[in-house]
Design a protein around this motif. Structure first.
Motif, PDB file in Angstrom:
ATOM      1  N   ASN A 192       0.783  -1.238   0.000  1.00 47.22           N
ATOM      2  CA  ASN A 192       0.000   0.000   0.000  1.00 47.22           C
ATOM      3  C   ASN A 192       0.815   1.289   0.000  1.00 47.22           C
ATOM      4  N   ARG A 193       2.151   1.153   0.054  1.00 48.57           N
ATOM      5  CA  ARG A 193       3.047   2.316   0.109  1.00 48.57           C
ATOM      6  C   ARG A 193       2.741   3.212   1.310  1.00 48.57           C
ATOM      7  N   ARG A 194       2.315   2.581   2.419  1.00 49.74           N
ATOM      8  CA  ARG A 194       2.046   3.315   3.650  1.00 49.74           C
ATOM      9  C   ARG A 194       3.022   2.875   4.729  1.00 49.74           C
ATOM     10  N   ILE A 195       3.464   3.834   5.526  1.00 50.45           N
ATOM     11  CA  ILE A 195       4.371   3.531   6.636  1.00 50.45           C
ATOM     12  C   ILE A 195       3.533   3.234   7.870  1.00 50.45           C
ATOM     13  N   LEU A 196       3.756   2.072   8.420  1.00 54.57           N
ATOM     14  CA  LEU A 196       3.037   1.622   9.609  1.00 54.57           C
ATOM     15  C   LEU A 196       3.285   2.573  10.781  1.00 54.57           C
ATOM     16  N   VAL A 197       2.280   2.751  11.618  1.00 54.57           N
ATOM     17  CA  VAL A 197       2.407   3.526  12.849  1.00 54.57           C
ATOM     18  C   VAL A 197       2.620   2.533  13.987  1.00 54.57           C
ATOM     19  N   CYS A 198       3.436   2.917  14.956  1.00 56.01           N
ATOM     20  CA  CYS A 198       3.667   2.029  16.102  1.00 56.01           C
ATOM     21  C   CYS A 198       2.337   1.714  16.776  1.00 56.01           C
ATOM     22  N   PRO A 199       2.104   0.433  17.041  1.00 59.56           N
ATOM     23  CA  PRO A 199       0.838   0.065  17.689  1.00 59.56           C
ATOM     24  C   PRO A 199       0.768   0.600  19.115  1.00 59.56           C
ATOM     25  N   LYS A 200      -0.415   0.999  19.521  1.00 59.65           N
ATOM     26  CA  LYS A 200      -0.612   1.539  20.871  1.00 59.65           C
ATOM     27  C   LYS A 200      -0.357   0.478  21.942  1.00 59.65           C
ATOM     28  N   ASP A 201      -0.566  -0.783  21.582  1.00 58.62           N
ATOM     29  CA  ASP A 201      -0.374  -1.868  22.549  1.00 58.62           C
ATOM     30  C   ASP A 201       1.004  -2.524  22.391  1.00 58.62           C
ATOM     31  N   ALA A 202       1.980  -1.787  21.870  1.00 62.45           N
ATOM     32  CA  ALA A 202       3.330  -2.328  21.680  1.00 62.45           C
ATOM     33  C   ALA A 202       3.918  -2.752  23.023  1.00 62.45           C
ATOM     34  N   VAL A 203       4.707  -3.816  22.995  1.00 63.67           N
ATOM     35  CA  VAL A 203       5.345  -4.295  24.227  1.00 63.67           C
ATOM     36  C   VAL A 203       6.237  -3.186  24.794  1.00 63.67           C
ATOM     37  N   PRO A 204       6.354  -3.100  26.133  1.00 69.46           N
ATOM     38  CA  PRO A 204       7.120  -2.018  26.760  1.00 69.46           C
ATOM     39  C   PRO A 204       8.559  -1.892  26.233  1.00 69.46           C
ATOM     40  N   ASP A 205       9.210  -3.012  25.919  1.00 66.93           N
ATOM     41  CA  ASP A 205      10.587  -2.958  25.419  1.00 66.93           C
ATOM     42  C   ASP A 205      10.698  -2.146  24.131  1.00 66.93           C
ATOM     43  N   MET A 206       9.615  -2.042  23.373  1.00 64.42           N
ATOM     44  CA  MET A 206       9.660  -1.284  22.113  1.00 64.42           C
ATOM     45  C   MET A 206       9.775   0.214  22.350  1.00 64.42           C
ATOM     46  N   GLN A 207       9.594   0.659  23.595  1.00 63.79           N
ATOM     47  CA  GLN A 207       9.715   2.089  23.903  1.00 63.79           C
ATOM     48  C   GLN A 207      11.160   2.485  24.201  1.00 63.79           C
ATOM     49  N   LYS A 208      12.041   1.506  24.390  1.00 65.26           N
ATOM     50  CA  LYS A 208      13.461   1.785  24.630  1.00 65.26           C
ATOM     51  C   LYS A 208      14.104   2.278  23.346  1.00 65.26           C
ATOM     52  N   LYS A 209      15.339   2.783  23.467  1.00 65.76           N
ATOM     53  CA  LYS A 209      16.109   3.225  22.297  1.00 65.76           C
ATOM     54  C   LYS A 209      17.269   2.259  22.096  1.00 65.76           C
ATOM     55  N   ALA A 210      17.511   1.878  20.834  1.00 65.78           N
ATOM     56  CA  ALA A 210      18.647   1.012  20.507  1.00 65.78           C
ATOM     57  C   ALA A 210      18.815   0.987  18.997  1.00 65.78           C
ATOM     58  N   GLY A 211      20.015   0.654  18.573  1.00 63.34           N
ATOM     59  CA  GLY A 211      20.240   0.380  17.166  1.00 63.34           C
ATOM     60  C   GLY A 211      19.566  -0.933  16.816  1.00 63.34           C
ATOM     61  N   VAL A 212      19.068  -1.034  15.592  1.00 59.40           N
ATOM     62  CA  VAL A 212      18.318  -2.217  15.163  1.00 59.40           C
ATOM     63  C   VAL A 212      18.689  -2.556  13.724  1.00 59.40           C
ATOM     64  N   PHE A 213      18.908  -3.834  13.452  1.00 59.94           N
ATOM     65  CA  PHE A 213      19.063  -4.317  12.082  1.00 59.94           C
ATOM     66  C   PHE A 213      17.913  -5.245  11.766  1.00 59.94           C
ATOM     67  N   VAL A 214      17.372  -5.111  10.566  1.00 56.48           N
ATOM     68  CA  VAL A 214      16.334  -6.020  10.094  1.00 56.48           C
ATOM     69  C   VAL A 214      16.905  -6.758   8.884  1.00 56.48           C
ATOM     70  N   SER A 215      16.863  -8.089   8.956  1.00 54.18           N
ATOM     71  CA  SER A 215      17.352  -8.933   7.865  1.00 54.18           C
ATOM     72  C   SER A 215      16.191  -9.692   7.252  1.00 54.18           C
ATOM     73  N   LEU A 216      16.200  -9.766   5.928  1.00 53.26           N
ATOM     74  CA  LEU A 216      15.164 -10.476   5.183  1.00 53.26           C
ATOM     75  C   LEU A 216      15.841 -11.570   4.370  1.00 53.26           C
ATOM     76  N   LYS A 217      15.293 -12.766   4.453  1.00 54.74           N
ATOM     77  CA  LYS A 217      15.817 -13.881   3.660  1.00 54.74           C
ATOM     78  C   LYS A 217      14.695 -14.489   2.841  1.00 54.74           C
ATOM     79  N   LYS A 218      15.079 -14.983   1.678  1.00 53.87           N
ATOM     80  CA  LYS A 218      14.139 -15.674   0.805  1.00 53.87           C
ATOM     81  C   LYS A 218      14.808 -16.974   0.391  1.00 53.87           C
ATOM     82  N   HIS A 219      14.166 -18.096   0.694  1.00 55.63           N
ATOM     83  CA  HIS A 219      14.709 -19.425   0.394  1.00 55.63           C
ATOM     84  C   HIS A 219      16.132 -19.571   0.940  1.00 55.63           C
TER      85      HIS A 219
END
Length: 169
Positions: free
Chosen positions: A18-45
């Protein structure tokens, strides 16, 4: 599925479909409110399909960091073409939350299975996550990271930082 991984998956799917950027969910786990560097990896097969991240936080919390980096991994990794909607069912996600980098004094402090590294020289900087398949020695880890940074692999005049990750799959 861990909430961090679920968030990365939802962020990519929402953006690719949809070319829309998700908004953080209101019920996000408390740890998601912390600050940290994050890497996201995607694999296919089993093959890397995208990996983007930040070694220091660039957003106000982990939730926003995951959303931003998940979308970037899917659409901006220069090594790959952007993920298409027909690929979404084949993508496997992982999220690495990084500790604060710590400068090392000697390479004996490194272990590629335990620590990721950041190598810097002047404005050049490269990062390699820990515990990657095929990276079995400190020498290999340093060489790969220097090459990623555009630094001559034989150059010893570099700053090296180590960090740990919490990996979520």
């Amino acid at each position: 599925m861990h909430p961090y991984v679920e968030l990365a998956k939802k962020a990519v799917e929402e953006y690719v479909k949809n070319r829309r950027i998700l908004v953080c969910p209101k019920d996000a786990v408390p740890d998601m409110q912390k600050k940290a560097g994050v890497f996201v990896s995607l694999k296919k097969h089993g093959q890397l399909r995208g990996c983007i991240g930040t070694f220091m936080p660039s957003e106000e919390n982990i939730c926003k960091e995951i959303i931003k980096n998940a979308i970037a991994a899917a659409t901006e990794d220069p090594r790959f073409y952007p993920i298409q909607e027909d690929e979404l069912n084949d993508i496997i996600y992982s999220v690495d939350v990084l500790s604060e980098p710590e400068r090392i004094k000697d390479i004996s402090e490194l272990d590629p299975k335990v620590y990721g590294i950041i190598v810097t020289k002047g404005y050049k900087k490269g990062l390699l996550l820990p515990d990657l398949e095929g990276v079995n020695s400190v020498r290999e880890q340093l060489m790969i990271t220097k090459i990623k940074a555009g630094i001559d692999p034989s150059d010893e005049d570099v700053e090296i930082f180590k960090f740990t990750v919490e990996r979520f799959k």
